[in-house]
Design a protein around this motif. Structure first.
Motif, short mmCIF file in Angstrom:
data_model
loop_
_atom_site.label_atom_id
_atom_site.label_comp_id
_atom_site.label_asym_id
_atom_site.label_seq_id
_atom_site.Cartn_x
_atom_site.Cartn_y
_atom_site.Cartn_z
N MET A 84 0.83 -1.20 0.00
CA MET A 84 0.00 0.00 0.00
C MET A 84 0.87 1.26 0.00
O MET A 84 0.56 2.26 -0.65
CB MET A 84 -0.94 0.01 1.20
CG MET A 84 -2.08 -0.99 1.13
SD MET A 84 -3.20 -0.92 2.54
CE MET A 84 -4.08 0.62 2.20
N ALA A 85 1.98 1.20 0.71
CA ALA A 85 2.91 2.33 0.72
C ALA A 85 3.51 2.56 -0.67
O ALA A 85 3.68 3.72 -1.09
CB ALA A 85 4.02 2.09 1.74
N VAL A 86 3.81 1.48 -1.38
CA VAL A 86 4.32 1.63 -2.74
C VAL A 86 3.30 2.37 -3.62
O VAL A 86 3.66 3.29 -4.36
CB VAL A 86 4.65 0.25 -3.36
CG1 VAL A 86 5.03 0.39 -4.82
CG2 VAL A 86 5.78 -0.41 -2.59
N GLY A 87 2.04 1.98 -3.51
CA GLY A 87 1.00 2.66 -4.28
C GLY A 87 0.88 4.13 -3.91
O GLY A 87 0.72 5.00 -4.78
N ALA A 88 0.96 4.42 -2.61
CA ALA A 88 0.84 5.80 -2.15
C ALA A 88 1.99 6.66 -2.65
O ALA A 88 1.78 7.77 -3.18
CB ALA A 88 0.78 5.83 -0.62
N TYR A 89 3.21 6.16 -2.49
CA TYR A 89 4.37 6.97 -2.91
C TYR A 89 4.47 7.06 -4.43
O TYR A 89 4.92 8.09 -4.97
CB TYR A 89 5.65 6.38 -2.31
CG TYR A 89 5.88 6.84 -0.89
CD1 TYR A 89 5.17 6.29 0.17
CD2 TYR A 89 6.77 7.87 -0.61
CE1 TYR A 89 5.36 6.72 1.46
CE2 TYR A 89 6.97 8.31 0.69
CZ TYR A 89 6.26 7.73 1.72
OH TYR A 89 6.43 8.18 3.01
N ALA A 90 4.08 6.01 -5.14
CA ALA A 90 4.07 6.09 -6.61
C ALA A 90 3.06 7.13 -7.07
O ALA A 90 3.34 7.92 -7.98
CB ALA A 90 3.74 4.71 -7.19
N CYS A 91 1.90 7.15 -6.43
CA CYS A 91 0.88 8.15 -6.78
C CYS A 91 1.39 9.56 -6.49
O CYS A 91 1.20 10.48 -7.30
CB CYS A 91 -0.40 7.85 -6.00
SG CYS A 91 -1.76 8.98 -6.37
N TYR A 92 2.07 9.71 -5.35
CA TYR A 92 2.61 11.04 -4.99
C TYR A 92 3.65 11.52 -6.02
O TYR A 92 3.62 12.68 -6.46
CB TYR A 92 3.23 10.97 -3.60
CG TYR A 92 3.97 12.20 -3.19
CD1 TYR A 92 3.31 13.39 -2.94
CD2 TYR A 92 5.37 12.18 -3.04
CE1 TYR A 92 4.00 14.53 -2.56
CE2 TYR A 92 6.07 13.31 -2.66
CZ TYR A 92 5.38 14.48 -2.42
OH TYR A 92 6.07 15.61 -2.06
N GLY A 161 9.47 14.71 6.10
CA GLY A 161 9.43 13.31 5.69
C GLY A 161 8.04 12.85 5.29
O GLY A 161 7.84 11.70 4.91
N GLN A 162 7.05 13.74 5.37
CA GLN A 162 5.69 13.38 4.98
C GLN A 162 5.47 13.64 3.49
O GLN A 162 6.20 14.42 2.87
CB GLN A 162 4.67 14.21 5.77
CG GLN A 162 4.48 13.77 7.19
CD GLN A 162 3.31 14.49 7.84
OE1 GLN A 162 2.88 15.55 7.37
NE2 GLN A 162 2.78 13.93 8.90
N ILE A 163 4.46 13.01 2.95
CA ILE A 163 4.01 13.32 1.59
C ILE A 163 2.58 13.87 1.68
O ILE A 163 1.76 13.37 2.46
CB ILE A 163 4.05 12.09 0.65
CG1 ILE A 163 3.24 10.92 1.22
CG2 ILE A 163 5.49 11.66 0.41
CD1 ILE A 163 3.12 9.74 0.27
N SER A 164 2.30 14.92 0.93
CA SER A 164 0.99 15.56 0.95
C SER A 164 0.43 15.59 -0.47
O SER A 164 1.16 15.93 -1.42
CB SER A 164 1.08 16.98 1.50
OG SER A 164 1.59 16.95 2.82
N ALA A 165 -0.85 15.26 -0.59
CA ALA A 165 -1.47 15.19 -1.93
C ALA A 165 -1.79 16.60 -2.43
O ALA A 165 -2.49 17.35 -1.74
CB ALA A 165 -2.75 14.36 -1.86
#
Length: 358
Positions: A84-92, A161-165
């Motif tokens: 799920m983290a891979v999907g989130a970071y790839a989307c970001y 270190g966070q990612i924001s959409a």
């Protein structure tokens, strides 16, 4: 009497192979879709969307993905949170690198990236299985979380270190960001759930799904009758990771808006999705929905009873919530180890004869 399979005649191969061959099932799912698309968006508010509907829809996608790998192909995985983290970071990364492309395609591509990572970590399944494969996927979970924590490129060298959409729209309607409407995010996730559920049902009823189930039941016998274990196992890892990656991308971009990988996609997330699959029923698309609904709705119900009705302190309610959910999971698995899907099958058996028992 209420649920009848007899008398539902088919006159063509297309009618016999349709997604829902029984007329009662077909009309029931049509009715659910009408309510989901035509009624729910007009009556929900921000609380119901953030507390119930979005978590349920997104976890249902993740549970279907894990059920394909574990329930249909028999390959144990404890790396759901990492995928799920891979999907989130790839989307970001896609959202920030290609801001003019629709977020719909970003999420699809994030699922594709996760499928590639899933194939890579699925390679050990060709040599090991059972608990050893579970440990290998657990190692993937820890490695992926460490990777996204330690490599600044993945979070664009952010100080926190966070990612924001970033804010994104579809047809002028805001889907991500702080000013989104509840109905818009609900419908966006619902479209993915419907499309992926139909894809999963058709895959599991076709040649690919039968190969997965042959590998699950006895891999040596499956290989003797012509099933290639390499393609069957890796395709299960790819499809499962694709679903889980899309769930991770939706969880980050549409639901939370900003994530820190260790807190959101840790090992607890992997166990949560695994519990959903086990409680719902292994090898069942309906069971994936039922398990997600059970573990999303029950905490909300308990919190409303303890805090809203009884007025107990929030921390005490949280501790009791963990104890009750844990106890219910144990009792439920002892009483019905085949999950909620089996209870639904028993209910349909009863409805076939009701109101006459014989």
């Amino acid at each position: 009497m209420l649920y009848r399979e007899a008398g539902d005649f088919k006159t063509s191969y297309a009618a016999d192979n349709q997604t829902f061959p029984i007329k009662f099932d077909r009309w029931r799912y049509y009715a659910i879709l009408v309510v989901a698309f035509g009624v729910v968006p007009f009556i929900i508010n921000d609380y119901w969307v953030s507390a119930v509907f979005l978590p349920f829809l997104i976890y249902a996608i993740a549970a279907i993905g894990l059920n394909i790998l574990t329930g249909y192909c028999g390959q144990v995985s404890l790396g759901t949170g990492g995928f799920m983290a891979v999907g989130a970071y790839a989307c970001y990364k896609l959202m920030t690198a290609f801001p003019d492309v629709s977020i719909f395609f970003h999420i699809i591509l994030a699922g594709g990236v996760t499928a590639g990572v899933g194939i890579l970590f699925g390679l050990p399944s060709l040599r090991i299985k059972g608990f050893y494969l579970a440990v290998a996927t657990l190692a993937a979970q820890f490695f992926l979380v460490w990777l996204f924590n330690r490599v600044p490129w993945f979070y664009n060298y952010s100080a926190t270190g966070q990612i924001s959409a970033p804010e994104r729209t579809i047809f002028g309607i805001k889907i991500t960001g702080a000013e989104t409407e509840a109905w818009a995010t609900y419908l966006f996730c619902l479209v993915f759930v419907v499309l992926l559920a139909l894809l999963a049902r058709n895959l599991t009823r076709g040649t690919v799904g039968r190969k997965w189930m042959a590998i699950r039941d006895m891999d040596i016998a499956a290989e003797i009758i012509g099933v290639n274990p390499l393609t069957a196992k890796l395709s299960a890892f790819a499809v499962s990771s694709f679903f889980i990656g899309i769930a991770g991308a939706l969880f980050f971009s549409v639901y939370l808006g900003a994530v820190e990988v260790g807190e959101v996609f840790g090992i607890n997330k992997s166990f949560l999705v695994l519990f959903m699959v086990i409680i719902g029923g292994l090898g069942s698309i309906f069971g994936s929905f039922a398990g997600a609904a059970f573990l999303v709705l029950l905490p909300v119900l308990l919190k409303n009873v303890f805090v809203g009705t009884l007025g107990w302190p929030t921390d005490l309610a949280a501790h009791l919530e963990f104890m009750i959910i844990g106890g219910l999971i144990i009792v439920f698995l002892i009483a019905e180890p085949h999950g909620l899907a089996q209870l639904w099958r028993v209910a349909k058996e009863k409805l076939r004869l009701w109101p006459f028992p014989h």
